[in-house]
Write an enzyme that holds these catalytic residues in place. Structure first.
Site, PDB file in Angstrom:
ATOM      1  N   LYS A  52     -14.346   0.631   9.828  1.00 38.36           N
ATOM      2  CA  LYS A  52     -13.298  -0.160   9.189  1.00 38.36           C
ATOM      3  C   LYS A  52     -12.889  -1.326  10.077  1.00 38.36           C
ATOM      4  CE  LYS A  52      -8.637   0.045   7.253  1.00 38.36           C
ATOM      5  NZ  LYS A  52      -7.418   0.860   7.029  1.00 38.36           N
ATOM      6  N   ASN A 101     -11.910 -13.507  -0.045  1.00 38.85           N
ATOM      7  CA  ASN A 101     -12.978 -12.764   0.633  1.00 38.85           C
ATOM      8  C   ASN A 101     -14.373 -13.206   0.214  1.00 38.85           C
ATOM      9  OD1 ASN A 101     -10.888 -11.361   1.783  1.00 38.85           O
ATOM     10  ND2 ASN A 101     -11.286  -9.429   0.720  1.00 38.85           N
ATOM     11  N   LEU A 137       0.826  -1.207   0.000  1.00 40.28           N
ATOM     12  CA  LEU A 137       0.000   0.000   0.000  1.00 40.28           C
ATOM     13  C   LEU A 137       0.859   1.255   0.000  1.00 40.28           C
ATOM     14  CD1 LEU A 137      -2.805   1.265   0.124  1.00 40.28           C
ATOM     15  CD2 LEU A 137      -2.643   1.192   2.620  1.00 40.28           C
ATOM     16  N   SER A 181      -7.400 -11.392   1.887  1.00 43.35           N
ATOM     17  CA  SER A 181      -7.211 -10.384   2.921  1.00 43.35           C
ATOM     18  C   SER A 181      -5.748 -10.276   3.315  1.00 43.35           C
ATOM     19  CB  SER A 181      -8.053 -10.716   4.154  1.00 43.35           C
ATOM     20  OG  SER A 181      -7.505 -11.836   4.837  1.00 43.35           O
TER      21      SER A 181
END
Length: 294
Positions: free
Chosen positions: A177, A195, A11, A246
């Site tokens: 979240k 997922n 990320l 995930s």
């Protein structure tokens, strides 16, 4: 804006790469990723494909306008101590789990913002990050409310083409979240499924119960998060990211430490009453962590 991205993994590299199209960016990460970015630049492939040439190093710089923290939750305390020696105008956490912002704010002499990010990223190889899905960055004051600092950071992200919303209800967004992560991460990691498998029995009920328990704990903390809202958010993310694995699934598959303490473990330890689903999920993942080298 002069931005240092602390934690240039998947990320961090993607967001840092997007920001580098408009701003002066320094990626702080590990070898051999740092060397490849220094020598050849950072390649982004997938949803968008481009190459940028941010600075890349293993040590913290002396100053920056903004520190963007994307490390795993279990590394937050170490990173906070390292950043304490830097001169910063602001800090933004885009991390999983709860408690990261308070750890950063405890030692940094600058405003600390909270944020969430739904962009999909995967570090394909040193120097290359896959852009696996478009999303949104949501950021704001960690205790809620508006600020010029949050607006400035939001404008900087939008200038780089990152879909960004600045909100006044960041504490609620963080708990939302957390409900999603509590419902999805440990269940998919333990079951070794993508997922999308959580759309079907029996996993859907386990994920929903974990989310409901998280919502109940949020309400204990003064956050208005109905059970129905928490479950619907889990269902939406499961549907939107059905083919994805995930982050906790990826950690366990790689034999690495997880962020369980900041997700299901945080729910269990914050609750004033029993939260058996989160307690069980946290206990199972922690058991795996203790024995993973075997």
């Amino acid at each position: 804006m002069d931005i240092v991205v602390v934690g240039a993994g998947s990320l961090g590299s993607l967001v840092g790469g997007l920001l580098a199209r408009e701003h002066d960016v320094t990626l702080v990460g590990r070898e051999p990723h740092v060397s490849q970015v220094t020598e050849r630049g950072l390649s982004v492939v997938g949803a968008e494909e481009f190459r940028v040439h941010p600075n890349a190093q293993t040590a913290m710089p002396e100053r920056a306008d903004l520190a963007l923290v994307t490390v795993k939750a279990y590394d937050t305390a170490t990173v906070a101590a390292d950043l304490a020696d830097c001169t910063l105008d602001a800090c933004l956490s885009l991390q999983n789990g709860m408690g990261n912002e308070s750890q950063l704010a405890a030692v940094l002499d600058c405003p600390v913002l909270a944020g969430t990010c739904s962009y999909g990223a995967r570090l394909r190889e040193p120097g290359t990050v896959a852009f696996t899905g478009r999303g949104e960055v949501v950021l704001g004051e960690r205790n809620g409310g508006r600020s010029a600092v949050a607006d400035e950071v939001g404008a900087a992200f939008r200038a780089a083409g990152i879909e960004t919303t600045v909100v006044a209800d960041m504490p609620t967004r963080l708990w939302e979240k957390l409900a999603v992560n509590a419902g999805i991460n440990a269940v998919t990691a333990l079951a070794r499924v993508p997922n999308g498998a959580l759309a079907d029995p029996p996993a859907d009920a386990i994920a929903a119960d974990a989310a409901r328990e998280t919502a109940a704990v949020a309400r204990e903390q003064g956050i208005d998060l109905p059970d129905e809202r928490a479950v619907s958010l889990v269902e939406r993310v499961v549907d939107d990211t059905a083919a994805n694995h995930s982050s906790m699934y990826q950690d366990i598959s790689a034999g690495q430490q997880t962020e369980i303490d900041a997700i299901n473990g945080y729910v269990a330890e914050t609750a004033t009453e029993r939260v058996p689903v989160n307690e069980t999920l946290a206990g199972l993942v922690r058991t795996w962590e203790r024995h993973r080298e075997q």
